[in-house]
Scaffold this motif. Structure first.
Motif, mmCIF file in Angstrom:
data_model
loop_
_atom_site.group_PDB
_atom_site.id
_atom_site.type_symbol
_atom_site.label_atom_id
_atom_site.label_comp_id
_atom_site.label_asym_id
_atom_site.label_seq_id
_atom_site.Cartn_x
_atom_site.Cartn_y
_atom_site.Cartn_z
ATOM 1 N N ARG A 86 0.833 -1.203 0.000
ATOM 2 C CA ARG A 86 0.000 0.000 0.000
ATOM 3 C C ARG A 86 0.871 1.258 0.000
ATOM 4 O O ARG A 86 1.971 1.249 0.544
ATOM 5 C CB ARG A 86 -0.888 0.052 1.245
ATOM 6 C CG ARG A 86 -1.630 -1.211 1.604
ATOM 7 C CD ARG A 86 -2.388 -1.026 2.918
ATOM 8 N NE ARG A 86 -2.895 -2.276 3.428
ATOM 9 C CZ ARG A 86 -4.060 -2.808 3.107
ATOM 10 N NH1 ARG A 86 -4.837 -2.154 2.264
ATOM 11 N NH2 ARG A 86 -4.457 -3.950 3.619
ATOM 12 N N GLN A 87 0.343 2.326 -0.577
ATOM 13 C CA GLN A 87 0.979 3.629 -0.448
ATOM 14 C C GLN A 87 -0.003 4.549 0.262
ATOM 15 O O GLN A 87 -1.137 4.730 -0.202
ATOM 16 C CB GLN A 87 1.361 4.204 -1.806
ATOM 17 C CG GLN A 87 2.129 5.518 -1.689
ATOM 18 C CD GLN A 87 2.539 6.075 -3.034
ATOM 19 O OE1 GLN A 87 1.698 6.504 -3.820
ATOM 20 N NE2 GLN A 87 3.826 6.067 -3.310
ATOM 21 N N LEU A 104 -2.638 4.318 -8.575
ATOM 22 C CA LEU A 104 -1.769 3.427 -7.808
ATOM 23 C C LEU A 104 -2.105 1.962 -8.087
ATOM 24 O O LEU A 104 -1.207 1.124 -8.258
ATOM 25 C CB LEU A 104 -1.909 3.709 -6.314
ATOM 26 C CG LEU A 104 -1.352 5.057 -5.826
ATOM 27 C CD1 LEU A 104 -1.717 5.283 -4.366
ATOM 28 C CD2 LEU A 104 0.154 5.125 -6.015
ATOM 29 N N THR A 109 -0.029 -1.436 -7.069
ATOM 30 C CA THR A 109 -0.394 -1.443 -5.656
ATOM 31 C C THR A 109 -1.491 -2.476 -5.442
ATOM 32 O O THR A 109 -2.424 -2.568 -6.238
ATOM 33 C CB THR A 109 -0.894 -0.053 -5.220
ATOM 34 O OG1 THR A 109 0.212 0.862 -5.234
ATOM 35 C CG2 THR A 109 -1.480 -0.079 -3.829
#
Length: 245
Positions: A86-87, A104, A109
């Motif tokens: 995850r970001q 993402l 992601t």
């Protein structure tokens, strides 16, 4: 765990090893006097069964996916799938954050981590006087279910897990998340993710609490009950450590 004769043989061999180390150090000293882990725990040069001669396998080590979880929480760990990547992201409006999330996910992601702005973290709507100057600054502003619907628009919540960094109003955001899933046609039992819900951290460090400790503690207990089977596969709590004075 080990035979006494075997341990004695290892000890004798270790004596020979230590003698060879002394000769090597005389010519080539080690780079520093002491080696430690990132947490400051001293590291020996070498470890042998002597160091774990009193180890109780089931009590101290155990099997993967079983208490005391020294070998990971999953029985097969990462042989089945990688950990979720995850970001931490969230800013300005729900529309802008949604665009970021979809980007993402398109880049690899495998899960989302939602950052909420400070007014949302302490339960204020964006048009409240106390929210002036803080809306959308350190995370996304969420004032209503409609905002949550926009935030997760075109994101399949039955396939993507979501971590929400939210504490005091965690129950409200969780309820919204479940409602968004239902509107997508995703049963609550197929939702997955995490709510931070670490209320003590808010009193000790960050200060974004909205109720007295006892009241939030009781709310935390309700989260645990709600998130039991057959509710969502959402972790109800994460202990957080922050370097605040």
């Amino acid at each position: 765990m080990f035979d006494e004769k075997e341990l004695q043989a290892i000890a004798e061999k270790r004596g020979q090893y230590e003698a060879s180390v002394e000769k090597t150090l005389a010519k080539n000293p080690e780079m520093r006097k002491e080696f430690t882990t990132g947490g400051g725990i001293p590291l020996n040069r070498v470890y042998t069964p002597e160091d774990v001669k009193d180890l109780d396998y089931n009590r101290d080590l155990g099997f993967p996916g079983m208490f005391p979880y020294t070998r990971g929480v999953q029985p097969t760990m990462y042989r089945g799938r990688f950990w979720t990547m995850r970001q931490y992201a969230g800013f300005a409006t729900a529309e802008e954050s949604n665009a970021r999330y979809r980007y993402l996910l398109s880049q690899g992601t495998t899960g989302l981590s939602v950052a909420f702005d400070l007014p949302t973290q302490i339960g204020y709507d964006s048009d409240h006087p106390m929210a002036q100057g803080e809306v959308g600054k350190v995370g996304v502003a969420i004032d209503s279910l409609a905002d949550m619907e926009i935030l997760f628009d075109q994101i399949p919540l039955d396939k993507v897990s979501t971590s929400m960094t939210i504490n005091a109003p965690a129950s409200v955001l969780l309820a919204m998340y479940i409602a968004v899933g239902e509107k997508q046609g995703v049963p609550s039992t197929e939702l997955s993710g995490t709510i931070q819900n670490d209320i003590l951290k808010e009193y000790i460090a960050r200060g974004t609490y909205i109720l007295p400790p006892q009241a939030l503690h009781e709310a935390h207990h309700r989260h645990i009950r709600v998130l039991q089977h057959p509710r969502p596969q959402v972790e109800h709590h994460i202990h957080i450590g922050l370097p605040h004075p």
